[in-house]
Design an enzyme around this catalytic site. Structure first.
Site, PDB file in Angstrom:
ATOM      1  N   HIS A 286     -34.847  97.021   6.276  1.00 17.81           N
ATOM      2  CA  HIS A 286     -34.066  96.088   5.462  1.00 17.81           C
ATOM      3  C   HIS A 286     -34.866  94.878   5.005  1.00 17.81           C
ATOM      4  O   HIS A 286     -34.391  94.113   4.173  1.00 17.81           O
ATOM      5  CB  HIS A 286     -32.836  95.611   6.250  1.00 17.81           C
ATOM      6  CG  HIS A 286     -31.835  96.709   6.454  1.00 17.81           C
ATOM      7  ND1 HIS A 286     -30.693  96.820   5.702  1.00 17.81           N
ATOM      8  CD2 HIS A 286     -31.828  97.766   7.295  1.00 17.81           C
ATOM      9  CE1 HIS A 286     -30.014  97.891   6.087  1.00 17.81           C
ATOM     10  NE2 HIS A 286     -30.689  98.485   7.059  1.00 17.81           N
TER      11      HIS A 286
ATOM     12  N   ARG B 180     -28.513  95.869  16.515  1.00 14.62           N
ATOM     13  CA  ARG B 180     -27.222  95.275  16.860  1.00 14.62           C
ATOM     14  C   ARG B 180     -26.090  96.204  16.446  1.00 14.62           C
ATOM     15  O   ARG B 180     -26.122  96.760  15.345  1.00 14.62           O
ATOM     16  CB  ARG B 180     -27.139  93.948  16.083  1.00 14.62           C
ATOM     17  CG  ARG B 180     -26.007  93.070  16.413  1.00 14.62           C
ATOM     18  CD  ARG B 180     -26.256  92.333  17.717  1.00 14.62           C
ATOM     19  NE  ARG B 180     -25.300  91.245  17.800  1.00 14.62           N
ATOM     20  CZ  ARG B 180     -24.033  91.392  18.173  1.00 14.62           C
ATOM     21  NH1 ARG B 180     -23.595  92.562  18.542  1.00 14.62           N
ATOM     22  NH2 ARG B 180     -23.217  90.354  18.191  1.00 14.62           N
TER      23      ARG B 180
ATOM     24  N   GLY C  32     -19.566  93.037   7.783  1.00 14.78           N
ATOM     25  CA  GLY C  32     -20.735  93.087   6.893  1.00 14.78           C
ATOM     26  C   GLY C  32     -20.756  94.356   6.064  1.00 14.78           C
ATOM     27  O   GLY C  32     -20.131  95.363   6.412  1.00 14.78           O
TER      28      GLY C  32
ATOM     29  N   ASP D  79     -59.377 125.014  -0.819  1.00 16.08           N
ATOM     30  CA  ASP D  79     -58.728 123.745  -0.467  1.00 16.08           C
ATOM     31  C   ASP D  79     -58.360 122.879  -1.657  1.00 16.08           C
ATOM     32  O   ASP D  79     -57.670 121.894  -1.498  1.00 16.08           O
ATOM     33  CB  ASP D  79     -59.618 122.936   0.480  1.00 16.08           C
ATOM     34  CG  ASP D  79     -60.785 122.318  -0.246  1.00 16.08           C
ATOM     35  OD1 ASP D  79     -61.379 123.003  -1.099  1.00 16.08           O
ATOM     36  OD2 ASP D  79     -61.091 121.144   0.016  1.00 16.08           O
TER      37      ASP D  79
ATOM     38  N   ASP E 120     -66.778 124.121   0.149  1.00 14.37           N
ATOM     39  CA  ASP E 120     -66.491 122.756   0.651  1.00 14.37           C
ATOM     40  C   ASP E 120     -65.021 122.589   1.007  1.00 14.37           C
ATOM     41  O   ASP E 120     -64.147 122.924   0.214  1.00 14.37           O
ATOM     42  CB  ASP E 120     -66.855 121.726  -0.420  1.00 14.37           C
ATOM     43  CG  ASP E 120     -68.347 121.624  -0.621  1.00 14.37           C
ATOM     44  OD1 ASP E 120     -68.986 120.893   0.135  1.00 14.37           O
ATOM     45  OD2 ASP E 120     -68.856 122.334  -1.522  1.00 14.37           O
TER      46      ASP E 120
ATOM     47  N   ASP F  45     -37.446  88.104   0.243  1.00 13.18           N
ATOM     48  CA  ASP F  45     -36.217  88.662   0.803  1.00 13.18           C
ATOM     49  C   ASP F  45     -36.240  90.158   0.529  1.00 13.18           C
ATOM     50  O   ASP F  45     -36.577  90.567  -0.588  1.00 13.18           O
ATOM     51  CB  ASP F  45     -34.999  88.028   0.098  1.00 13.18           C
ATOM     52  CG  ASP F  45     -33.866  87.739   1.067  1.00 13.18           C
ATOM     53  OD1 ASP F  45     -33.823  88.413   2.102  1.00 13.18           O
ATOM     54  OD2 ASP F  45     -33.039  86.855   0.768  1.00 13.18           O
TER      55      ASP F  45
ATOM     56  N   LYS G 289     -25.700  89.447  -4.808  1.00 18.49           N
ATOM     57  CA  LYS G 289     -24.822  90.523  -5.297  1.00 18.49           C
ATOM     58  C   LYS G 289     -23.353  90.184  -5.051  1.00 18.49           C
ATOM     59  O   LYS G 289     -22.482  90.515  -5.862  1.00 18.49           O
ATOM     60  CB  LYS G 289     -25.182  91.842  -4.600  1.00 18.49           C
ATOM     61  CG  LYS G 289     -26.564  92.342  -4.997  1.00 18.49           C
ATOM     62  CD  LYS G 289     -26.847  93.748  -4.520  1.00 18.49           C
ATOM     63  CE  LYS G 289     -28.106  94.256  -5.192  1.00 18.49           C
ATOM     64  NZ  LYS G 289     -28.455  95.630  -4.783  1.00 18.49           N
TER      65      LYS G 289
ATOM     66  N   VAL H  76     -26.344  87.971  -0.827  1.00 17.84           N
ATOM     67  CA  VAL H  76     -25.547  86.856  -1.350  1.00 17.84           C
ATOM     68  C   VAL H  76     -25.526  86.920  -2.881  1.00 17.84           C
ATOM     69  O   VAL H  76     -24.478  86.761  -3.515  1.00 17.84           O
ATOM     70  CB  VAL H  76     -26.115  85.509  -0.837  1.00 17.84           C
ATOM     71  CG1 VAL H  76     -25.520  84.341  -1.595  1.00 17.84           C
ATOM     72  CG2 VAL H  76     -25.839  85.360   0.667  1.00 17.84           C
TER      73      VAL H  76
HETATM   74  C1  GDG Z   1     -31.441  91.244   5.851  1.00 20.21           C
HETATM   75  C2  GDG Z   1     -32.600  91.036   4.872  1.00 20.21           C
HETATM   76  C3  GDG Z   1     -31.255  92.243   3.155  1.00 20.21           C
HETATM   77  C4  GDG Z   1     -23.902  84.482   5.102  1.00 20.21           C
HETATM   78  N1  GDG Z   1     -23.327  83.355   5.484  1.00 20.21           N
HETATM   79  C5  GDG Z   1     -22.071  83.663   5.871  1.00 20.21           C
HETATM   80  C6  GDG Z   1     -21.888  85.012   5.703  1.00 20.21           C
HETATM   81  N2  GDG Z   1     -23.049  85.499   5.225  1.00 20.21           N
HETATM   82  C7  GDG Z   1     -23.287  86.912   4.916  1.00 20.21           C
HETATM   83  C8  GDG Z   1     -23.471  87.087   3.421  1.00 20.21           C
HETATM   84  C9  GDG Z   1     -24.322  88.347   3.384  1.00 20.21           C
HETATM   85  C10 GDG Z   1     -25.121  88.275   4.667  1.00 20.21           C
HETATM   86  O1  GDG Z   1     -24.479  87.334   5.519  1.00 20.21           O
HETATM   87  C11 GDG Z   1     -26.559  87.802   4.423  1.00 20.21           C
HETATM   88  O2  GDG Z   1     -27.276  88.873   3.894  1.00 20.21           O
HETATM   89  P1  GDG Z   1     -28.652  88.675   3.143  1.00 20.21           P
HETATM   90  O3  GDG Z   1     -29.007  89.922   2.450  1.00 20.21           O
HETATM   91  O4  GDG Z   1     -28.494  87.567   2.152  1.00 20.21           O
HETATM   92  O5  GDG Z   1     -29.731  88.239   4.242  1.00 20.21           O
HETATM   93  P2  GDG Z   1     -30.201  88.689   5.773  1.00 20.21           P
HETATM   94  O6  GDG Z   1     -29.191  88.359   6.774  1.00 20.21           O
HETATM   95  O7  GDG Z   1     -31.512  88.041   5.980  1.00 20.21           O
HETATM   96  O8  GDG Z   1     -30.390  90.286   5.761  1.00 20.21           O
HETATM   97  C12 GDG Z   1     -32.052  90.978   3.462  1.00 20.21           C
HETATM   98  C13 GDG Z   1     -30.228  92.522   4.230  1.00 20.21           C
HETATM   99  O9  GDG Z   1     -30.844  92.529   5.511  1.00 20.21           O
HETATM  100  C14 GDG Z   1     -29.538  93.860   4.012  1.00 20.21           C
HETATM  101  O10 GDG Z   1     -30.435  94.917   3.963  1.00 20.21           O
HETATM  102  O11 GDG Z   1     -30.578  92.047   1.930  1.00 20.21           O
HETATM  103  O12 GDG Z   1     -33.106  90.841   2.552  1.00 20.21           O
HETATM  104  O13 GDG Z   1     -33.303  89.834   5.180  1.00 20.21           O
HETATM  105  O14 GDG Z   1     -23.514  89.478   3.395  1.00 20.21           O
HETATM  106  O15 GDG Z   1     -22.229  87.205   2.827  1.00 20.21           O
HETATM  107  N3  GDG Z   1     -20.719  85.620   5.980  1.00 20.21           N
HETATM  108  C15 GDG Z   1     -19.697  84.860   6.442  1.00 20.21           C
HETATM  109  N4  GDG Z   1     -19.845  83.544   6.664  1.00 20.21           N
HETATM  110  C16 GDG Z   1     -20.990  82.910   6.390  1.00 20.21           C
HETATM  111  O16 GDG Z   1     -21.099  81.708   6.606  1.00 20.21           O
HETATM  112  N5  GDG Z   1     -18.515  85.435   6.717  1.00 20.21           N
END
Ligand code: GDG
Length: 730
Positions: free
Chosen positions: A164, A10, A29, A678, A499, A371, A378, A376
């Site tokens: 990821h 994407r 993001g 070798d 060998d 995961d 962090k 989230v």
């Molecule tokens: C994949 C991997 C890995 C969520 N709800 C809202 C919102 N968010 C944002 C959060 C966060 C992101 O979306 C979610 O990131 P995660 O890491 O928690 O999970 P995945 O989407 O599954 O991501 C994961 C990641 O890739 C990166 O490598 O960490 O393990 O599965 O940034 O803040 N943002 C807004 N509204 C929401 O309602 N604006």
């Protein structure tokens, strides 16, 4: 000048149709921000699906033009592509298997076919703009085939790949019917990155178990190219999350939330709708808490946001229904006139609301079943500028490896989660601050820019490593130099290991006997009066006697313990003793008793533990254990422990292929020296012979040799070639 091309499924942008035209909104993001420093520069590009269907060529051109203004390049996907490549293979095969939900996987051939086609579409888009000296960085599980597809066209281009999501244990990965093609194509990259060391470890063991490749620590050699596998825990844009609480809009939202939830402690939960996120178990834990500790009724609320995702897929729809039901059930059982336990929203929220919630929440509850990283957790930490608040984190999230000062829980253990919530609600402010400070310093140091930098630095380093190894590849290009020196020389010496050098590796050591072709080559080579051919092997002298005594060559057996010059008898290296064997043999026997497939070989002055037929992984484990054990026992015995190719040899320290080869060199003057081998023992020869000798490592790993050849077939081809040129010349 070379450019950098980023590719992900994407594009980091949302596109809207507006009055017959298109509007763009950049994604906020963390990944987009981190990579912004790269793709927005000069000629650099980000290629990906724009997330919108373009029905006409005109629409496509319009979107393309608009995107190119901000260095983005679209790959248009049809509705069929979306349902088979994206929803199908990516999200109904790879996603469940990689998140340890293998029973959810649907191994449909049409999904796989579409996955291949769409990866090829991405390759075509890359090829339209890429040049051989560009740097390519491919992201995530939707594009696992892309590194290999690009490599097939540009053999020397720089390719990085980052996944990821988790990489599962090889036992799960091997379930996928198309596992081989997937691994082979991933190995098209030069650097393969994951969030955690465990993911990297799983990937290395999947490749070494399923493909005929070897790894040396975290380097896999594939088609002569070293591929480095490493963990790069991804960070966030911490500065953004630290500064948002000071923004007016966020302050207002925090005030509104404070009014609504005055007097209640808030536990926050935010995820995309996904079975890997452990949402149901989290609700169960909250239910348990209210059931077992009624004193928390009217004291605590669970504020739960589930962001809509993939809910056209039946599995996700079911999950959504279950969450609805469970949240409703908890609320109906515990709610009071003034209090609702679960505030559940199935929608996304704005960035400022997200920041306000991170600021309001006394506890952030992040309990995924699996995961890759989890951002989230962090983001919550970075937002807590007051250093208060408690993070409860699943040990199955990649971030748990770094955020060790959180309350770490097993997401399947609902009583542990509910106990952690209670501990968090009752934690003193001092303890909260102690923990949060440490967490914040980790999140701040390992931020998204740092992640991009260390990944890119490593990618350059890998390329340098490949360049340095390439010099050795030159045996093909240096062949004429070798032949020139060979023809010019009046007296040559050729040391040949046996060998792995003159014959291939066999599961049974006795099966690796010489064949007619090899005899013929050696005979021809030795028949040239200018050549002195020496077989120098670790094998027993009795075996080498049987195989080679009739040829006009010298033989060095057991790494130098025994030597035999042409027309002479075997001579034993003086001063060697073998009484030590009675102490070492019982130790080796103990290992053989508990390691099916292993065996001991006894030579005059050495003992060898062989594990080439032992189950992959177990052999290396036992070999390490054995080496540790032996280190103590051999310390005062003048012995050396020598790890080789699926063997460990214990021998007198005096016995050394390098030392014995030097003896040959001291006896006569040679103007051409060649040595081939070798394994580790041959490194001693490579180091001992003069620097301008033609030292050749077979197998191509890192070595002191100047050149390398791939296998015994190439060795034979080269030796045969030498016999031809000398006969043509004379
Ligand atoms: C994949 C991997 C890995 C969520 N709800 C809202 C919102 N968010 C944002 C959060 C966060 C992101 O979306 C979610 O990131 P995660 O890491 O928690 O999970 P995945 O989407 O599954 O991501 C994961 C990641 O890739 C990166 O490598 O960490 O393990 O599965 O940034 O803040 N943002 C807004 N509204 C929401 O309602 N604006």
């Amino acid at each position: 000048m070379s450019k950098t091309i980023i590719i992900s499924n994407r594009l980091p942008v949302k596109i809207y149709e507006n009055n017959g035209g298109y509007e763009l909104k950049r994604s906020e993001g963390g990944l987009a921000t981190g990579l912004g420093a790269i793709y927005q520069q000069g000629e650099n590009m980000w290629i990906g699906w724009p997330g919108i269907e373009a029905h006409t060529n005109e629409a496509k051109e319009q979107i393309k033009a608009k995107l190119s203004l901000i260095n983005l390049c679209p790959v248009f996907l049809s509705p069929d592509d979306i349902s088979n490549y994206y929803e199908g293979f990516s999200n109904e095969v790879l996603w469940p298997v990689f998140h340890y939900h293998s029973t959810y996987a649907k191994y449909e051939k049409t999904y796989w076919e579409s996955y291949k086609e769409v990866n090829a579409k991405f390759r075509d888009a890359v090829l339209e703009i890429a040049e051989p000296d560009d740097i390519i960085w491919v992201h995530d599980y939707q594009l696992l085939l892309l590194p290999g597809l690009i490599r097939a066209v540009y053999p020397d281009i720089t390719i990085g790949f980052f996944q990821h999501i988790p990489f599962p244990s090889s036992e799960l990965f091997r379930l996928i019917p198309w596992r081989i093609e997937i691994l082979e194509n991933m190995l098209g990259a030069d650097l393969i990155g994951f969030h955690t060391f465990d993911d990297a470890r799983h990937f290395i063991s999947a490749t070494t178990r399923l493909l005929p490749v070897h790894s040396l620590s975290n380097v896999i050699t594939y088609n002569d190219r070293p591929v480095v596998v490493e963990s790069f825990p991804m960070g966030i844009d911490n500065k953004k999350f630290e500064s948002m609480p000071g923004e007016e809009q966020v302050i207002n939202q925090v005030n509104e939330l404070k009014q609504s939830f005055d007097g209640f402690k808030m536990v926050l939960s935010i995820d995309r709708l996904d079975y890997s996120k452990g949402i149901l178990q989290r609700l169960e834990a909250f239910d348990l808490l209210l059931q077992q500790y009624p004193e928390y009724v009217e004291k605590v609320i669970l504020y739960m946001i589930v962001v809509p995702s993939r809910d056209t897929v039946p599995r996700y729809k079911e999950l959504r229904d279950e969450i609805d039901k469970m949240a409703g059930n908890i609320n109906s059982r515990y709610r009071t006139l003034n209090w609702l336990p679960v505030h559940y929203y199935y929608r996304s929220v704005t960035e400022s609301m997200l920041s306000a919630l991170y600021n309001m929440a006394d506890v952030c509850l992040v309990t995924p079943m699996r995961d890759g990283m989890n951002l989230v957790s962090k983001e919550y930490v970075a937002s807590r500028t007051s250093d208060t608040g408690v993070l409860i984190l699943s040990e199955m999230a990649g971030s748990a490896k770094e955020l060790i000062d959180a309350l770490i829980v097993n997401p399947n253990n609902t009583s542990e989660i509910s106990a952690a919530i209670i501990q968090a609600l009752n934690m003193s402010v001092e303890e909260q601050q102690q923990r949060m400070k440490k967490l914040r310093s980790v999140v701040s140091k390992f931020n998204i820019r740092h992640w991009v930098k260390i990944y890119m630095d490593k990618l350059n380093e890998v390329k340098d490593l490949q360049e340095s190894m390439k010099a050795k590849h030159l045996i093909r290009d240096s062949r004429s130099a070798l032949e020139h020196e060979y023809l010019k020389a009046g007296k040559r010496i050729i040391f040949l290991d046996y060998d792995g050098t003159l014959v291939g590796f066999q599961p049974e050591i006795d099966m690796a006997f010489p064949d007619e072709d090899l005899y013929e080559i050696l005979k021809q080579l030795a028949s040239d009066p200018a050549n002195h051919v020496v077989i120098i092997s670790g094998r027993k002298h009795e075996t080498l006697e049987e195989w080679f005594s009739k040829l006009p060559i010298d033989i060095i057996a057991e790494h130098g313990a025994w030597t035999k010059k042409q027309h002479h008898d075997w001579i034993q290296l003086p001063g060697l003793y073998s009484q030590w064997k009675q102490d070492i043999l019982p130790v080796l026997e103990r290992y053989v008793d508990r390691t099916p497939g292993s065996f001991i070989e006894e030579k005059s002055f050495s003992l060898v533990f062989h594990y080439r037929k032992v189950e992959e992984g177990l052999g290396d484990l036992r070999a390490n254990e054995l080496m540790n054990d032996l280190r103590f026992i051999t310390a005062d015995k003048g012995l050396q422990i020598l790890p080789g190719n699926k063997v460990i040899e214990i021998k007198n320290i005096e016995v050394n292929k390098g030392k014995i080869a030097l003896r040959w060199l001291e006896e006569q003057e040679y103007d051409f020296v060649m040595a081939m081998g070798d394994d580790h023992t041959d490194e001693d020869i490579f180091k001992a012979v003069p620097g301008d000798s033609f030292t050749i490592k077979i197998g191509g790993n890192i070595s002191a040799a100047r050149f390398y050849l791939r296998d015994f077939r190439e060795v034979r081809r080269l030796l045969r070639g030498l016999t031809f040129i000398s006969s043509e010349y004379f």
